[in-house]
Design an enzyme around this catalytic site. Structure first.
Site, mmCIF file in Angstrom:
data_model
loop_
_atom_site.group_PDB
_atom_site.id
_atom_site.type_symbol
_atom_site.label_atom_id
_atom_site.label_comp_id
_atom_site.label_asym_id
_atom_site.label_seq_id
_atom_site.Cartn_x
_atom_site.Cartn_y
_atom_site.Cartn_z
ATOM 1 N N ASP A 297 1.688 -5.241 -2.548
ATOM 2 C CA ASP A 297 0.884 -6.454 -2.514
ATOM 3 C C ASP A 297 -0.455 -6.106 -1.862
ATOM 4 O O ASP A 297 -0.650 -5.015 -1.321
ATOM 5 C CB ASP A 297 1.605 -7.569 -1.769
ATOM 6 C CG ASP A 297 1.171 -8.956 -2.251
ATOM 7 O OD1 ASP A 297 0.074 -9.078 -2.825
ATOM 8 O OD2 ASP A 297 1.919 -9.924 -2.042
ATOM 9 N N TYR A 298 -1.349 -7.048 -1.883
ATOM 10 C CA TYR A 298 -2.756 -6.852 -1.500
ATOM 11 C C TYR A 298 -2.883 -6.272 -0.084
ATOM 12 O O TYR A 298 -2.575 -6.940 0.901
ATOM 13 C CB TYR A 298 -3.451 -8.207 -1.582
ATOM 14 C CG TYR A 298 -4.955 -8.201 -1.604
ATOM 15 C CD1 TYR A 298 -5.656 -8.479 -2.775
ATOM 16 C CD2 TYR A 298 -5.692 -7.956 -0.452
ATOM 17 C CE1 TYR A 298 -7.047 -8.513 -2.797
ATOM 18 C CE2 TYR A 298 -7.077 -7.986 -0.463
ATOM 19 C CZ TYR A 298 -7.752 -8.268 -1.638
ATOM 20 O OH TYR A 298 -9.126 -8.305 -1.649
#
Length: 752
Positions: A297-298
């Protein structure tokens, strides 16, 4: 194409997938038992031999573009990363014009001309917005949910996209957590079936027509159980809880053929998910045989430094590669930091090659090496997006997602004698909030407000619709109350549209207090004081505390955020053109102090008894939720017979057949969601008081009795036993069949 044709195509797909499987090669079939990607693909292997280390790490690097209010741009330096092969994928890059421009850089200005992979958060629609996923889950309609996923994939693919960061399959019993809007609610079984449906809708049977996308299952794992309901907070649970409650929907999505998986921000067992070998290597790859690629994820790899399990970003990147994260989203860790691990032997070139092989194989599966511009067709983009059949589809899914929670004196559907309808409340004439959070490329101007939908249908009925805002969603300004009170004098019925704004749920949108904000409930009380019939429509991205709301209204409709056709769908229900059939996918608490409250809790040594002090109860509240999981009313009424079984004693090799008669005792045709739960009365470890194991959504005509049959197998009675082996134990089980999770309509059976 119309809605019926779209639905028929989904049904045909579901019914024929098994028979077609023998005719379709394993390499073309998502979910096939053989490898999705050949480890010896000559094209991929030859390409990898030509790649430098920087180019390999570039394929493992995902960056975002800048999509600002004035249009798309690429951040300074990223175009050079494309040219040099140091970036193999981009997200927040969509529309044919933009993706074609970026793809052209990769194909004409990079050394090896490897096409880019374009991703985007297409969660519940690209331009045609469907209800938020939690709303869709409340439809319990797997065909409708699969259709929704197909339409959003079709539109996004027409806009140049290859990859969506959906479905989110995180089980959550935490309504304070803003991302409950993005999932399927509190139940493992329902969540698993919805996960499968959404993967099928997104990926279909392949990418030959460029109308499907690569699904990305997220967030792996247990992201939906943050302590105190705060996004990104620590998750702390036993392996038994993880495996029984939280992992099954991810596994279902993987087994349905999902080609990518995203790690979560949280830790599990003290190790952040992006560096957790137990999750990524032992469970995902070894146990489930997942052969697609894993993306972080980011900046979640970078964030391991803050978690405190690594000392710096170099160690974070090395740990992630060791654990099996193939692609780094936005953090630039793989691009900049991990070469040190190659030098000192903590990672090997084989680690890098395995990840690159998976990524390149996916690009090949998409057909990008054969035609890098196959998703870049302006004519298809213009024809597909916001097409009439897509608008019709979202309207139908939206009305299936509406849940009727209260209907005293059968005030709904609205009576033909109600010639003057007053809509009050800040969400009564709102377009922006109908989009909900995670609204892709959706635009408010395409949304139908409640007022607009009601006015359109009212005109044909000779009904007048007035509107007064009354107050804002937040704040304490009551100056609009007087105008609402004045208009109420002439109204035959008042519709009060209240709730939260769309940015009050979603990522980084936890709320400690989840009541209706501002003075909206004061406005509702004022309208109730007029003595006129009051219908309350609640729009939200999560279960709200509606204890005081339901006491101040004659009818209560949970409308969620329904997307582009919200107002038309609501008007269909309120005027009676559609009989509501939705049932809650998540329990609604009476008060925040009950959280978490969910139907499948375990018993205690001192079970709840309101008449006795020394047991597990509150002094000031009942234990049960205001509205339980599986609850929802209809304009029809239904009665259930006692469930029947074909045998009261059975063995593991037997299929147990459960039968129930459901009668529509009203004068209105209606759909009912018939739910089957089991309870294991004695186990070597304690078991929940109920577990959903099956459901059927059926149309029952007025006065008709329908006999429904469920078949239960060994797996339905299995659990993780004391030694953590998965299987059954002999003993007694109660089997419940009814309209909601609080049903006590049961029969007892014995597993020998």
């Amino acid at each position: 194409m119309n809605i019926n044709i779209l639905y028929i195509s989904i049904v045909i797909y579901v019914l024929t997938s098994a028979s077609l499987s023998a005719q379709v090669s394993a390499t073309e079939r998502p979910g096939a038992t053989e490898s999705l990607f050949s480890n010896n693909d000559p094209f991929v292997e030859n390409l990898m031999k030509q790649m430098s280390l920087d180019e390999k790490l570039g394929q493992m690097t995902l960056f975002t573009t800048d999509w600002g209010s004035t249009g798309p741009t690429i951040r300074p330096g990223f175009e050079n990363d494309i040219r040099s092969g140091r970036c193999g994928a981009l997200f927040n890059s969509h529309t044919v014009e933009f993706t074609r421009r970026l793809q052209k850089i990769a194909l004409e200005e990079s050394r090896l001309k490897i096409p880019l992979l374009f991703g985007f958060d297409v969660i519940h629609g690209y331009k045609t917005m469907f209800p938020i996923p939690l709303a869709e889950a409340s439809s319990w309609d797997l065909a409708a949910i699969e259709l929704s996923a197909y339409v959003m994939a079709k539109e996004a693919a027409a806009a140049g996209l290859h990859w969506t960061y959906a479905p989110m399959v995180d089980v959550s019993r935490e309504p304070r957590w803003g991302r409950v809007m993005e999932g399927a609610g509190e139940d493992t079984y329902l969540g698993s079936r919805i996960a499968e449906a959404r993967v099928r809708g997104i990926q279909g049977d392949g990418f030959a027509k460029a109308d499907r996308m690569v699904a990305c299952v997220k967030h792996f794992a247990a992201y939906g159980a943050p302590i105190a309901g705060r996004d990104y907070a620590t998750v702390d649970m036993s392996e038994r809880m993880l495996r029984e409650v939280y992992l099954p929907p991810y596994e279902a999505a993987v087994k349905a053929g999902a080609l990518s998986v995203m790690t979560s921000f949280n830790e599990y067992d003290g190790v952040p998910a992006s560096g957790n070998r137990f999750l990524l290597e032992k469970v995902l790859r070894n146990e489930w045989k997942f052969e697609g690629f894993v993306v972080s994820d980011y900046t979640s790899i970078n964030e391991m430094v803050n978690h405190g399990n690594v000392k710096d970003e170099t160690d974070a990147g090395i740990l992630s590669i060791q654990a099996g994260v193939d692609m780094d989203m936005q953090g630039a860790i793989y691009q900049d930091k991990v070469k040190a691990g190659l030098k000192d032997g903590r990672i090997t070139l084989a680690h890098i090659d395995n990840s690159v092989r998976r990524i390149l194989s996916l690009k090949k599966k998409l057909g990008l090496f054969d035609d890098p511009y196959k998703y870049c067709n302006e004519e298809r983009e213009a024809k597909t997006i916001l097409s009439p059949e897509h608008l019709e589809a979202t309207r139908d899914v939206a009305r299936k997602s509406i849940v009727l929670l209260k209907n005293e004196k059968k005030i709904l559907p609205l009576s033909p004698s109600a010639k003057r309808i007053l809509i009050v409340g800040p969400l009564g004439d709102d377009q922006e909030n109908m989009l909900g959070a995670w609204s892709g490329s959706g635009e408010a101007r395409h949304c139908i407000s409640l007022r607009a939908g009601m006015e359109l249908q009212a005109k044909a009925l000779g009904v007048t619709v007035d509107y007064v805002k009354g107050c804002a969603i937040e704040g304490d300004d009551q100056t609009g109350f007087s105008a609402a009170l004045m208009k109420a004098k002439d109204a035959d019925v008042i519709i009060v549209a209240i709730g939260e704004s769309r940015d009050m749920s979603g990522e980084a949108a936890a709320r400690a207090m989840i009541g209706v904000p501002g003075v909206q409930t004061d406005l509702l009380k004022l309208m109730k004081s007029t003595g006129k019939p009051v219908v309350t429509v609640v729009m939200s991205g999560r279960p709200l505390i509606l204890t005081n709301v339901q006491n101040q209204t004659d009818a209560l409709v949970q409308a969620w955020f329904l997307g582009t056709q919200a107002g038309n769908a609501l008007a269909d229900v309120l005027f009676g053109k559609y009989n509501p059939s939705g049932k809650l996918a998540m329990s609604f608490p009476r008060h925040e102090g009950q959280i978490p409250v969910f139907y499948s809790q375990k018993n205690t040594g001192r079970p709840y008894d309101p008449s006795v002090k020394w047991n597990s109860r509150y002094l000031d509240l009942p234990n049960d939720p205001l509205f339980p999981f599986g609850y929802g009313l209809s304009y029809s009424s239904f009665t259930y017979s006692m469930p029947r079984v074909d045998k009261t004693s059975f063995s593991n090799s037997d299929a147990l057949t459960v039968t129930v008669d459901v009668t529509n005792t009203s004068g209105v045709d209606g759909e009912e969601i018939v739910q089957l739960y089991i309870r294991d009365l004695v186990g070597s470890v304690t078991r929940p008081v109920k577990e959903l194991k099956g459901f059927r959504k059926v149309m029952i005509r007025k006065g008709e009795t329908m006999t429904l049959t469920f078949s239960l197998s060994q797996k339905d009675f299995s659990f993780y036993r004391q030694d953590m082996s998965f299987g059954t134990e002999a003993g007694d089980f109660d089997i419940f069949v009814g309209p909601a999770s609080d049903t006590q309509n049961k029969v007892r059976v014995t597993l020998q």
